[in-house]
Every structure is written in C-alpha cells, then in structure tokens.
Enzyme design. Structure first.
Site, mmCIF file in Angstrom:
data_model
loop_
_atom_site.group_PDB
_atom_site.id
_atom_site.type_symbol
_atom_site.label_atom_id
_atom_site.label_comp_id
_atom_site.label_asym_id
_atom_site.label_seq_id
_atom_site.Cartn_x
_atom_site.Cartn_y
_atom_site.Cartn_z
ATOM 1 N N GLU A 150 0.814 -1.227 0.000
ATOM 2 C CA GLU A 150 0.000 0.000 0.000
ATOM 3 C C GLU A 150 0.842 1.270 0.000
ATOM 4 O OE1 GLU A 150 -2.703 -0.513 3.307
ATOM 5 O OE2 GLU A 150 -3.705 -2.188 2.343
ATOM 6 N N GLU A 258 -5.525 -10.722 -1.450
ATOM 7 C CA GLU A 258 -6.293 -10.561 -0.195
ATOM 8 C C GLU A 258 -7.786 -10.528 -0.495
ATOM 9 O OE1 GLU A 258 -4.949 -7.258 2.208
ATOM 10 O OE2 GLU A 258 -2.845 -7.653 1.789
HETATM 11 C C1 XIL Z 1 -6.012 -6.300 8.422
HETATM 12 C C2 XIL Z 1 -6.327 -7.512 9.302
HETATM 13 O O1 XIL Z 1 -7.175 -8.369 8.602
HETATM 14 C C3 XIL Z 1 -6.962 -7.073 10.601
HETATM 15 O O2 XIL Z 1 -7.105 -8.182 11.474
HETATM 16 C C4 XIL Z 1 -6.114 -5.989 11.266
HETATM 17 O O3 XIL Z 1 -6.781 -5.517 12.414
HETATM 18 C C5 XIL Z 1 -5.855 -4.852 10.306
HETATM 19 O O4 XIL Z 1 -5.254 -5.343 9.118
HETATM 20 N N1 XIL Z 1 -4.783 -4.683 3.724
HETATM 21 C C6 XIL Z 1 -3.740 -5.437 4.203
HETATM 22 C C7 XIL Z 1 -3.924 -6.279 5.389
HETATM 23 O O5 XIL Z 1 -2.665 -5.475 3.559
HETATM 24 O O6 XIL Z 1 -2.745 -6.442 6.138
HETATM 25 C C8 XIL Z 1 -5.038 -5.772 6.282
HETATM 26 O O7 XIL Z 1 -5.273 -6.733 7.299
HETATM 27 C C9 XIL Z 1 -6.291 -5.542 5.459
HETATM 28 C C10 XIL Z 1 -6.058 -4.515 4.385
#
Ligand code: XIL
Length: 340
Positions: A150, A258
């Site tokens: 990101e 994801e």
């Molecule tokens: C999220 C997790 O799923 C949660 O449990 C945590 O509280 C916050 O992070 N993009 C990403 C992930 O790259 O690491 C994030 O994961 C969701 C969005």
C-alpha cells in the site's frame, strides 16, 4: 468368457485404485491443477483442531493475517516475538503448504519505535535489519513476501509514510534489495489495493512505479492486487485482464492476494448472487490468465472477519458463515477448482 471376466475385474480395479489415489479434497484438486489457493490465518488458527481441519482440507498457501506485521513480531527495537510465526511456519511445512510473508514496509500496525524514526540513516538501518533478520530466519521456509504494501495514495502519488519521510524516494529500492540479499530464492512482491483496473489513476501509477523500479534494476518478481471488493460493483473483467497482461509483458506474476467481497447489509438473495458472481469471476481470471498465479483470500469466515470493524454497514465477505459453515459461494468456488 473367463478372459472377459478377467479384463472386467482388471478395469474395475483400475477405477477403484484411481479413486483411492486421485484428489479428494479441494486442496488436492488445487495441487493437481497447480493453483495456489490460499487464505490468511490468525495465529490461533493453527492451534485449533477445527480450524486446522478446515485449512488443511482446502488450502495450499497461507499468509499470516497479522502475525508478521512489525508491531507484532518486533514491538520494540530489541524484542522479537517469534513464537506465533514459528508455529505458523512449522504448520505450513508439516502440511506441505506454501508460506507467504506479509509485510515489511507498511504505514499501519508498525511498532511505536518505527513511527518515531527520525533520520534517514537510522530508518535504513532498522528497515534492512528487519528484512534481513526475518528472511534469514525463514530462509527456504517462506517462499514469497509482500516486501512492501500500500505505498500509493488514491491519486497515484507516493503515500506520505514514515519510510518516505525519513528515507526518501529510494526506500523501495533499499527494501527490495535487502530482501533479495537476505533470501535470493524468495519471490518478492509489491502489494496494493485499488490497483487492479487498468485506466484507474492509482492502478496506472502502480504500473508506472513497478516499471520504473525494474528499469533501475530493483529486484521485484511479482505484484499483488489485494481485491477487497464490494459485491454491488461487478468485477471489471476487461480492465483487470488488460492490467494483468501489461504486467505479463514486464515478466511479472500477479497474485490476487487478499480477496474478500463484502456485501452491504442487510444481506439479500440478490446481493448474495452479486457476491458469488464477483468471487467466481476472479477465479475464472486466475484460471485463464497464465501469469496470475494465486487466489488468496483474506480470512475464511464471517465470524473472524476484519470487514465489519473497518467498513461499518458491510459484512458477509467470506466463504464460511458466522457458524463457520460453508456458504453457497464456497460451493461455487469449490466446483470451479474440482472441475476447472
Ligand atoms: C487487516 C487484518 O485483517 C486485521 O485483522 C487488522 O486488524 C488490520 O489489518 N490490507 C492489508 C492487510 O494489507 O494487512 C489488512 O489486514 C487488510 C487490508
């Protein structure tokens, strides 16, 4: 007559043996079809028998949802919190699963000492140390990493993170080079969200960024499209495929890294259909684009979902429901894996 009987028996035995040795679980079908089909997991998942059964029957690639994030694995400069990550890596090895690491460079879930970094020299030292210590420990055990996550704003400019502020424009060069040095065989990925549709400013900036990294010989092997989608917006198939194709021309793989498809509450049969359409479209793209190599979901059950907290008014984003029972979308994806 006897010859006929003998050959019939032989045929039946061959069929029975094929039934014994052929794939049975979704995971075995994914293996057979060389599909990297995976999920992010919590530290406790690999200790819980019910979760273990579900994970091993379905998936062949795992990502720590939080366990490797900076604030958790190294909450202060000198303390390393290895136990959960070690467990997960051992679990993946025992079950012959691919392990993916997530993530080093990010602007969230950092340790306080990271957010307090002041000078370029100190920030480089800490970042290089993080990457080299983790990747050396798991050399040969973790196959691929989201080295950075990101890094772009929605308008396509570089996100104003602690890394940009302290190190400057070359922080990605430094991170990817440190990763290559620590484990030359690991696959190195730049991951982001809203970067899947060609023509979208952020997606185009993401592509230009990757191209410029490659022109400077920064070692990068693949990109990740997170694919946190909303069911009400259909997948823009043509734009995704065009985007995937331009990364293929650069020689890079794309992972759908994801995946979840959140639904606006309340859930209705129409909204569920939209969600199924999005999930199955993504799977169709993975199965037909040669350089899209992974279908990885962000969590498997609505019960443990990150969605309601971050996107109030949305939910039902995953394959299993609140009781960890498979939903129709699970069956739809399963069918595509078993009968590709
Ligand atoms: C999220 C997790 O799923 C949660 O449990 C945590 O509280 C916050 O992070 N993009 C990403 C992930 O790259 O690491 C994030 O994961 C969701 C969005």
């Amino acid at each position: 007559m006897r010859a006929f009987y003998r050959s019939t028996m032989l045929c039946l035995m061959v069929v029975a043996l094929a039934g014994c040795f052929g794939p049975k679980t979704v995971r075995e079908f994914a293996d057979k079809n060389k599909l990297h089909y995976g999920v992010s997991v919590q530290a406790a998942d690999v200790l819980d028998p019910a979760a273990i059964a579900l994970i091993t029957e379905n998936f062949n690639i795992l990502v720590p949802e939080n366990t490797m994030k900076w604030g958790i694995i190294r909450p202060n400069r000198t303390f390393w919190n290895w136990s959960d990550m070690d467990n997960m890596v051992a679990f993946a090895k025992k079950n012959k699963m691919i392990m993916k690491g997530h993530t080093f460079v990010w602007h969230q879930q950092n340790a306080p000492f990271v957010n307090a970094l002041k000078t370029r020299e100190d920030a480089i030292a800490v970042l290089e140390e993080q990457i080299s210590v983790v990747m050396t420990r798991y050399k040969g055990k973790i196959a691929e990493y989201d080295v950075a996550n990101e890094v772009l704003e929605e308008d396509g400019s570089m996100r104003k993170t602690i890394w940009l502020k302290t190190i400057g424009d070359d922080y990605l060069d430094i991170a990817f080079k440190a990763a290559r040095k620590a484990d030359p065989k690991a696959k190195l990925i730049l991951n982001d969200f809203n970067n899947e549709n060609m023509g979208n400013p952020k997606a185009d900036a993401f592509y230009e960024l990757v191209k410029s990294l490659m022109q400077r010989n920064v070692p990068i092997d693949g990109v990740g499209f997170q694919m946190h989608l909303m069911g009400m917006y259909p997948v823009q198939e043509e734009d995704v495929r065009a985007n995937v194709a331009r990364f293929r021309e650069l020689g890079l793989t794309v992972s759908f890294s994801e995946i979840d498809v959140r639904v606006k509450l309340p859930m209705t049969p129409e909204r569920e259909e939209e969600q199924i359409a999005a999930y199955t479209k993504l799977m169709e793209i993975v199965q037909t684009e040669p350089n899209v190599d992974s279908f990885i979901m962000w969590g498997y059950t609505d019960k443990m979902s990150w969605i309601p907290q971050v996107f109030p008014g949305f939910g039902f984003a995953h394959l299993y429901d609140w009781d960890v029972k498979p939903k129709p979308v699970y069956e739809a994806i399963k069918k595509m894996i078993v009968e590709p």
